[in-house]
Scaffold this motif. Structure first.
Motif, short mmCIF file in Angstrom:
data_model
loop_
_atom_site.label_atom_id
_atom_site.label_comp_id
_atom_site.label_asym_id
_atom_site.label_seq_id
_atom_site.Cartn_x
_atom_site.Cartn_y
_atom_site.Cartn_z
N ALA A 1 37.02 -3.21 97.31
CA ALA A 1 37.94 -2.66 95.85
C ALA A 1 39.32 -2.93 96.15
N ALA B 1 40.25 -6.70 96.30
CA ALA B 1 40.15 -7.27 94.98
C ALA B 1 41.22 -6.76 93.85
N ARG B 2 41.83 -5.62 94.13
CA ARG B 2 42.67 -5.17 93.15
C ARG B 2 44.11 -6.13 93.63
N LEU C 1 35.15 -4.46 89.01
CA LEU C 1 35.61 -5.27 90.05
C LEU C 1 34.74 -6.52 90.42
#
Length: 289
Positions: free
Chosen positions: A120, A123-124, A151
């Protein structure tokens, strides 16, 4: 102008509640009692719930399990009972992965994903990534699916087994937060880990590298040319860990962050047209950002 008594009572009551919570946590041996008290008070909806949360924390449960979340690279990651709590030092692993990922459209796999915190967070920090995560523990998978929602996808199964075959040869970044504690040392871990986190997330076998061997052996079939496998290990395990990576056909390098006490090994799949690479080296970095 006089002040209504109730306006004076509220701050006094809050201070007394905070002081009592700090005292209880200190008595239980919590080193950061003040910070933990503030988090517990913020999370509790009623005085009774606060008392129960303090009792659970005092009994040795991880703070993150008690309040239901952990902070990781600025994100609030949900952490269920029994799920591995993402460590602050592991932020360095994500930092190194972000530095190696393509600028846009990176294909990312997060193996042994636990709560999904690493996938997470990575990905951000990327532009338009394709994220897949996997874990063998169904409790962790349920938790990760909430954290990764919107995501990417989370798959349940053993290492590469549940991943879509269409990913083979396409993965740019392969995060693998494999367990690396030798079996005989698991019982020496703090109670928060050895009692309240799944053993499968901690126990790395006789020398701590059993799961890594399986990951490294299969990585070449999933990585894109120039793609990298990244994992965390202890400083003393570096020579053996880099040998495992090299045996898997990858070029090994090591990065360390003294501020976070973090050691990351990177194994890169050579491009066919790449020139010969030097032997595994190491690099040191400052604090993760």
């Amino acid at each position: 102008m006089s002040v209504h008594p109730s306006h004076r009572a509220a701050p006094d009551h809050a201070r007394a509640r905070y002081a009592a919570t700090v005292t209880a946590l200190r008595a239980a041996g919590c080193v950061f009692a003040e910070e933990e008290a503030a988090l517990l008070i913020a999370a509790a909806r009623t005085p009774q719930e606060l008392r129960e949360m303090v009792e659970r924390r005092a009994s040795g449960r991880p703070l993150e399990h008690v309040i239901g979340w952990a902070e990781f690279r600025g994100l609030r990651i949900g952490v269920d009972e029994g799920v591995f709590v993402p460590r602050r030092r592991t932020e360095f692993l994500v930092e190194r992965a972000a530095a190696l990922a393509p600028a846009t459209g990176a294909v990312v796999v997060d193996l042994c994903c636990g709560s999904g915190a690493l996938g997470a967070a990575l990905a951000r920090s990327l532009d338009g990534p394709e994220l897949h995560a996997a874990d063998i523990d169904p409790v962790a998978v349920r938790c990760a699916r909430r954290n990764v929602e919107g995501l990417g996808l989370v798959h349940e199964g053993d290492l590469y087994e549940p991943l879509p075959q269409a990913l083979r040869g396409r993965v740019d970044v392969l995060l693998a937060n494999v367990p690396y504690v030798p079996s005989e040392e698991v019982d020496l871990l703090p109670v928060e880990a050895r009692v309240h986190e799944a053993r499968v997330a901690l126990d790395g076998g006789r020398d701590g590298l059993d799961v890594l061997r399986r990951v490294a052996a299969g990585a070449g079939g999933w990585l894109a040319p120039g793609g990298s496998l990244l994992f965390e290990t202890s400083e003393r395990q570096v020579p053996a860990a880099t040998a495992v990576v090299t045996a898997g056909g990858l070029v090994a390098s090591v990065a360390t962050c003294e501020d976070l006490w973090a050691t990351v090994v990177v194994g890169t799949l050579p491009r066919e047209d790449a020139p010969p690479t030097p032997e595994a080296g190491s690099a040191a970095y400052g604090p993760a950002t």
